[in-house]
Motif scaffolding. Structure first.
Motif, mmCIF file in Angstrom:
data_model
loop_
_atom_site.group_PDB
_atom_site.id
_atom_site.type_symbol
_atom_site.label_atom_id
_atom_site.label_comp_id
_atom_site.label_asym_id
_atom_site.label_seq_id
_atom_site.Cartn_x
_atom_site.Cartn_y
_atom_site.Cartn_z
ATOM 1 N N GLU A 117 0.848 -1.189 0.000
ATOM 2 C CA GLU A 117 0.000 0.000 0.000
ATOM 3 C C GLU A 117 0.888 1.246 0.000
ATOM 4 N N PRO A 118 1.466 1.608 -1.140
ATOM 5 C CA PRO A 118 2.328 2.786 -1.192
ATOM 6 C C PRO A 118 1.516 4.056 -0.985
ATOM 7 N N SER A 119 2.191 5.094 -0.506
ATOM 8 C CA SER A 119 1.514 6.364 -0.273
ATOM 9 C C SER A 119 1.121 6.995 -1.600
ATOM 10 N N ASP A 120 0.151 7.927 -1.524
ATOM 11 C CA ASP A 120 -0.285 8.636 -2.731
ATOM 12 C C ASP A 120 0.882 9.398 -3.361
ATOM 13 N N GLU A 121 1.745 9.969 -2.499
ATOM 14 C CA GLU A 121 2.900 10.715 -3.009
ATOM 15 C C GLU A 121 3.828 9.788 -3.775
ATOM 16 N N SER A 122 4.040 8.575 -3.245
ATOM 17 C CA SER A 122 4.893 7.604 -3.922
ATOM 18 C C SER A 122 4.304 7.202 -5.263
ATOM 19 N N LYS A 123 2.972 7.008 -5.284
ATOM 20 C CA LYS A 123 2.310 6.653 -6.533
ATOM 21 C C LYS A 123 2.477 7.750 -7.578
ATOM 22 N N ASP A 124 2.338 9.005 -7.133
ATOM 23 C CA ASP A 124 2.472 10.137 -8.052
ATOM 24 C C ASP A 124 3.886 10.209 -8.626
ATOM 25 N N GLU A 125 4.902 9.988 -7.759
ATOM 26 C CA GLU A 125 6.287 10.037 -8.217
ATOM 27 C C GLU A 125 6.555 8.953 -9.242
ATOM 28 N N LYS A 126 6.061 7.751 -8.976
ATOM 29 C CA LYS A 126 6.278 6.646 -9.914
ATOM 30 C C LYS A 126 5.532 6.892 -11.220
ATOM 31 N N SER A 127 4.355 7.505 -11.120
ATOM 32 C CA SER A 127 3.590 7.802 -12.325
ATOM 33 C C SER A 127 4.343 8.793 -13.209
#
Length: 273
Positions: free
Chosen positions: A64-74
């Motif tokens: 369950e990665p953080s939203d910030e982590s998801k945004d960075e990976k995106s």
């Protein structure tokens, strides 16, 4: 043809006897350098690409990665896809020209590294990675490994681990980033991960002295650490139990665990005098 250089290790100070060696790539018709450097030939059809590297690294994210982590990976994924699309439109000659430019940047970075100018070396290794086309996986793997070596001297263990992981995703049997990542894991007390890397290194290089030493040393250190964590956990549980039992005039000392013949435990109550 890219200029070949030797890394005078006597100019550098290391924390291990194995030393940190920079790596040098040359064109396929170049002669190999001395034993402290690696030589990789150019390959347009390498099995590993940075795209695969990113996909593999994403698959290892927390559940369950953080939203910030998801945004960075995106964002990283989008930028990588754009770059790959641009490079797909290039001719082989254009790609080769960029590879040669990246080799020049790497040679300059190696020189800065030998002068102990690690921050400047990191900048030039980064520029080389931004220049070298994604299809040259071996060259990019060496660039990541060399940059990790510079980060290691800065004691930036997080970046060492990141770069070594990228390097190994492009070239899984590359021993130098494997050793550097193991060293970084050990420095950050991630002993289980360090031991795993040292074991892998020993499979690839059975005579590696640092891997041999670590595989003998770390299991005892891991056991000692686990026993310490276990004692700390039991101490905290005992404190919590005493807090709960105190209103009833009891404590954890009133209860004793006894192991039975089947390997289980029974709880016996002992009345205080």
């Amino acid at each position: 043809m890219a200029e070949m250089l030797e890394t005078p290790l006597s100019q550098l100070t290391t924390e291990s006897n194995s030393g940190d060696h920079l790596d040098v790539t040359t064109n396929s018709d170049s002669q190999t350098t001395n034993s402290s450097t690696d030589t990789a030939t150019t390959s347009n059809d390498s099995d590993y690409t940075d795209n695969k590297s990113l996909e593999d690294s994403q698959s290892k994210l927390d559940d369950e990665p953080s939203d910030e982590s998801k945004d960075e990976k995106s964002i990283e994924t989008q930028e990588l896809e754009k770059r790959k699309a641009r490079e797909d439109l290039m001719t082989n000659e254009e790609k080769e020209g960029l590879r040669e430019k990246a080799e020049q940047l790497k040679a300059s970075a190696n020189s800065k590294y030998k002068q102990l100018c690690f921050a400047e070396a990191i900048e030039e290794y980064t520029a080389a990675l931004e220049t070298c086309p994604l299809c040259y996986s071996k060259e990019r793997s060496i660039l990541y490994s060399n940059r990790a070596a510079a980060y290691l001297y800065q004691e930036n263990t997080e970046e060492v681990i990141n770069d070594c992981t990228q390097s190994l995703q492009l070239n899984p049997n590359y021993t130098k980033p494997l050793l550097r990542r193991a060293q970084a894991y050990e420095k950050t007390e991630k002993l289980d991960e360090a031991l795993e890397d040292y074991k892998k290194l020993l499979e690839l290089d059975k005579r590696n002295p640092e891997a041999i030493s670590a595989c003998r040393r770390l299991p005892a250190e891991i056991e000692k650490r686990n026993e310490k964590l276990k004692a700390e956990m039991l101490g905290k549980l005992k404190d919590l139990g005493n807090l709960v039992l105190k209103p009833f005039g009891l404590s954890t000392n009133n209860f004793q665990l006894q192991q039975n013949d089947s390997g289980g435990y029974s709880v016996n109550f002992k009345q205080s005098n």
